[in-house]
Scaffold this active site. Structure first.
Site, short mmCIF file in Angstrom:
data_model
loop_
_atom_site.label_atom_id
_atom_site.label_comp_id
_atom_site.label_asym_id
_atom_site.label_seq_id
_atom_site.Cartn_x
_atom_site.Cartn_y
_atom_site.Cartn_z
N LYS A 181 0.98 -1.27 0.04
CA LYS A 181 -0.07 -0.26 0.00
C LYS A 181 0.84 1.28 -0.09
CE LYS A 181 -1.86 3.04 2.69
NZ LYS A 181 -1.97 4.22 2.01
N GLY A 234 6.77 5.07 8.54
CA GLY A 234 5.74 6.03 8.69
C GLY A 234 5.86 6.73 10.18
N SER A 235 4.86 7.24 10.60
CA SER A 235 4.84 8.04 11.88
C SER A 235 4.81 7.05 13.12
CB SER A 235 3.92 8.90 12.20
OG SER A 235 2.58 8.33 11.82
N VAL A 238 1.11 6.02 13.92
CA VAL A 238 0.27 5.19 13.22
C VAL A 238 1.01 3.70 13.41
CG1 VAL A 238 -0.12 4.26 10.74
CG2 VAL A 238 -0.69 6.79 11.29
N GLY A 239 2.55 3.81 13.63
CA GLY A 239 3.24 2.61 13.67
C GLY A 239 2.64 1.99 15.12
N GLU A 256 9.54 1.24 10.89
CA GLU A 256 10.65 2.49 10.90
C GLU A 256 9.81 3.61 11.08
OE1 GLU A 256 13.42 1.48 10.98
OE2 GLU A 256 13.78 -0.59 10.30
N CYS A 290 13.51 10.69 7.59
CA CYS A 290 13.22 10.23 8.77
C CYS A 290 14.58 10.86 9.57
CB CYS A 290 13.01 8.87 8.79
SG CYS A 290 13.96 7.94 7.94
N GLU A 389 8.82 15.71 16.57
CA GLU A 389 9.22 15.67 14.91
C GLU A 389 8.49 16.73 14.36
OE1 GLU A 389 8.07 12.14 12.71
OE2 GLU A 389 10.11 12.22 12.20
P1 NAP Z 1 2.14 7.89 8.39
O1 NAP Z 1 1.15 8.97 7.98
O2 NAP Z 1 2.36 7.36 9.35
O3 NAP Z 1 1.78 7.03 7.12
C1 NAP Z 1 2.75 6.03 6.41
C2 NAP Z 1 1.74 5.08 5.91
O4 NAP Z 1 0.85 4.36 6.69
C3 NAP Z 1 1.05 5.64 4.57
O5 NAP Z 1 1.03 4.69 3.73
C4 NAP Z 1 -0.24 5.86 5.05
O6 NAP Z 1 -1.25 5.78 4.22
C5 NAP Z 1 -0.35 4.39 5.93
N1 NAP Z 1 -1.33 4.50 6.96
C6 NAP Z 1 -1.99 5.73 7.75
N2 NAP Z 1 -2.90 5.19 8.66
C7 NAP Z 1 -2.92 3.86 8.61
C8 NAP Z 1 -3.44 2.79 9.53
N3 NAP Z 1 -4.54 3.15 10.32
N4 NAP Z 1 -3.29 1.48 9.17
C9 NAP Z 1 -2.34 1.18 8.19
N5 NAP Z 1 -1.58 2.17 7.37
C10 NAP Z 1 -1.82 3.39 7.67
O7 NAP Z 1 3.64 8.66 7.69
P2 NAP Z 1 3.80 9.65 6.58
O8 NAP Z 1 3.37 10.97 6.97
O9 NAP Z 1 3.69 9.13 5.31
O10 NAP Z 1 5.65 9.63 6.73
C11 NAP Z 1 6.38 10.50 7.61
C12 NAP Z 1 6.49 9.54 8.69
O11 NAP Z 1 7.56 8.67 8.69
C13 NAP Z 1 7.76 10.32 9.56
O12 NAP Z 1 7.30 10.59 10.79
C14 NAP Z 1 8.94 9.94 9.41
O13 NAP Z 1 9.92 10.13 10.54
C15 NAP Z 1 8.62 8.66 9.03
N6 NAP Z 1 9.67 7.88 8.41
C16 NAP Z 1 10.49 7.04 8.90
C17 NAP Z 1 11.38 6.25 8.33
C18 NAP Z 1 12.28 5.31 8.98
O14 NAP Z 1 12.91 4.57 8.24
N7 NAP Z 1 12.42 5.34 10.33
C19 NAP Z 1 11.76 6.68 6.86
C20 NAP Z 1 10.84 7.46 6.32
C21 NAP Z 1 9.61 8.01 7.09
P3 NAP Z 1 -1.87 7.26 3.90
O15 NAP Z 1 -0.68 8.01 3.11
O16 NAP Z 1 -3.21 6.67 3.09
O17 NAP Z 1 -2.22 7.78 5.14
#
Ligand code: NAP
Ligand code: MG
Length: 489
Positions: A181, A234-235, A238-239, A256, A290, A389
């Site tokens: 996804k 992701g965040s 959500v994680g 991650e 990230c 963050e």
């Molecule tokens: P996000 O809002 O947590 O979304 C990540 C993914 O999860 C998206 O595909 C999102 O879909 C999906 N999602 C949202 N709600 C969900 C649910 N209830 N169940 C399952 N999946 C769901 O994060 P983001 O805004 O895309 O990314 C930014 C964050 O990612 C930052 O906090 C950043 O630090 C972190 N990040 C971490 C790393 C690492 O390796 N540590 C790398 C890159 C980014 P939608 O887009 O449709 O909401």
């Protein structure tokens, strides 16, 4: 402004090597972040029925894919990577247009997906377990690796091609099938990757891509007991939700998550190199790595000089169209990003930190989601911009008076993803390596640097489960079986 609808392409999901619309025919808009209100293309706003269908076909495909020869999996993966290499320029322009990172950075993203992918294809040949010395307790034995089944890959928008490749290739090479996804900000990159997997000849149902809102289809993917592992980037918010739900089925997770990465500048540092590093990792992808540098901790002896240099460098940066080779920084990824970053900047000001330069783009930059490279000084640990963050082009600079003080500040965070120190003092570097609470420690290198041979993952609220890359990236996708064998006498 919306482009004439006749010219807007509508993309589909890939389920069982067929391109299909969402079950109720609904779509969502992928917006170009350089132009508010624009439409790049339309993507399926998938339903829980679409997710169930993708899991059905991935589950059916697993029965034969798990028995495929390793060489066959490597051949498909290599074909995929060859296509990725051949299409680098076209792929980079998709990433730049829908994410807003510069074309230069988008190319680097594709190249790094390639480098990591080739690493996984090579190392899987040597990925096998331990064996007992013959005759231990009268038997021989070894461990055998087995794939898990259907795995879910949920990726973010900041590295829409690289992150999914870093998860998908190890999963496929170890014999799993995938439901992927992509993030809603970057479905075009996701669907384009799916097309490459299809073109590389992976058998029907081995790789499936379902676009749609995480808030509507995420739970269906996470809750299905046929999904044996979830690799999520992701965040932290959500994680944690995913972790909680996955626990009900004992589904394993690789998470991650977010970061609040500190770069420490000691008084003996090469200040030019340190400031270069803060600029690169602070503002690449408009601060949406990230591993972006978010906090700059500076020794009081060089504090003023570093602040002045950072502000001067920011003011020289060209902010604008990501497709223009001369641009240093593009827009942030979309409207929600623009709003949260703007609010963080307002909070920084309201709580008494000083903005040396930056803030939301004005004039011509108001056509898109542009935030200028922003530097705050006089930041203290009680400020929200020190703790939370921001995920945008904002550096928070804080003064320290000793290495102990710097480490206390750096570790004063719920996060522990990346970090860096700039110094010529070997003892200081050693103390930093021992005491920093982060999954990545850099000495005289910026916080975003990584290589595929070493693990990539965060400590504390920055992650959970096995890190990506290294051998742990493969290990996440296998289960072990211990085999004991006694010869008949
Ligand atoms: P996000 O809002 O947590 O979304 C990540 C993914 O999860 C998206 O595909 C999102 O879909 C999906 N999602 C949202 N709600 C969900 C649910 N209830 N169940 C399952 N999946 C769901 O994060 P983001 O805004 O895309 O990314 C930014 C964050 O990612 C930052 O906090 C950043 O630090 C972190 N990040 C971490 C790393 C690492 O390796 N540590 C790398 C890159 C980014 P939608 O887009 O449709 O909401
Ligand atoms: Mg977009």
């Amino acid at each position: 402004m919306t482009t004439a609808s006749s010219r807007i392409e509508t993309y589909q999901n890939l389920i069982g090597n067929k391109w299909i619309s969402s079950s109720d025919g609904s779509t969502f808009v992928d917006e170009d972040p350089s132009r508010r209100g624009s439409t790049l293309a339309l993507f399926p706003s998938s339903t829980v029925q679409d997710i169930a269908k993708a899991i059905d076909v991935a589950d059916a495909a697993f029965k034969s894919w798990k028995r495929s020869a390793l060489e066959e999996r490597q051949r498909h993966a290599t074909r995929f990577l060859d296509l990725l290499e051949r299409e680098t320029e076209a792929l980079a322009s998709i990433v730049a247009r829908e994410n807003g990172k510069t074309l230069r950075e988008a190319r680097a993203e594709v190249v790094s997906a390639l480098v990591e992918g080739r690493h996984h294809v090579a190392q899987v040949s040597r990925f096998y377990g331990q064996s007992l010395p013959a005759g231990t307790q009268g038997c021989s034995g070894w461990e055998q690796f087995h794939p898990l089944g259907v795995v879910a890959i949920i990726s973010p928008w900041n590295f829409p091609m690289n992150v999914m490749c870093r998860k998908a290739l190890p999963a496929l090479l170890t014999g799993n099938t995938i439901v992927f996804k992509p993030a809603t900000f970057t479905p075009w990159s996701g669907v384009t990757m799916a097309k490459l997997f299809e073109s590389a000849g992976f058998p029907e149902g081995v790789f499936n891509c379902v676009a749609g809102l995480g808030s509507s289809i995420g739970n269906a993917l996470v809750d299905d007991p046929r999904v044996k592992a979830i690799s999520f980037t992701g965040s932290t918010y959500v994680g944690k939700k995913i972790h909680e739900r996955a626990a009900k089925n004992l589904t394993r997770t690789q998470l991650e998550l977010g970061g609040k990465n500190a770069l420490i500048i000691m008084p003996d540092a090469d200040l030019k190199a340190a400031v270069d590093a803060a600029i690169i990792a602070g503002f690449a992808c408009a601060g949406q790595w990230c591993t972006s540098t978010s906090r700059v901790l500076v020794h009081r002896d060089v504090y003023r000089e570093v602040c002045d240099r950072l502000a001067a460098r920011c003011e020289e940066m060209r902010v604008g169209d990501p497709m223009d080779e001369k641009t240093d920084m593009g827009p942030v990824a979309g409207t929600e990003q623009f709003t949260t970053i703007s609010k963080a900047i307002e909070t920084g000001l309201a709580e008494g930190a000083r903005m040396l330069t930056g803030g939301p783009g004005k004039g011509d930059l108001e056509r898109g989601y542009f935030i200028r490279p922003t530097v705050f000084d006089n930041v203290t640990p009680d400020h929200t911009i020190f703790r939370e963050e921001i995920f945008g082009p904002v550096l928070a600079v804080t003064e320290f008076n000793s290495l102990d003080h710097a480490l206390e500040l750096a570790n004063n965070s719920i996060y522990g993803l990346s970090s860096a120190i700039f110094t010529r003092d070997v003892d200081a570097a050693h103390r930093y390596i021992d005491r920093i609470e982060a999954g990545l420690a850099h000495i005289n290198i910026h916080t975003g640097f990584k290589l595929p041979a070493l693990p990539f993952g965060g400590w504390k609220d920055s992650g959970s489960g096995l890190p990506e890359n290294s051998t742990t990236g493969l290990e996440f996708f296998i289960q072990r079986k211990a085999v004991y064998w006694k010869a008949n006498s």
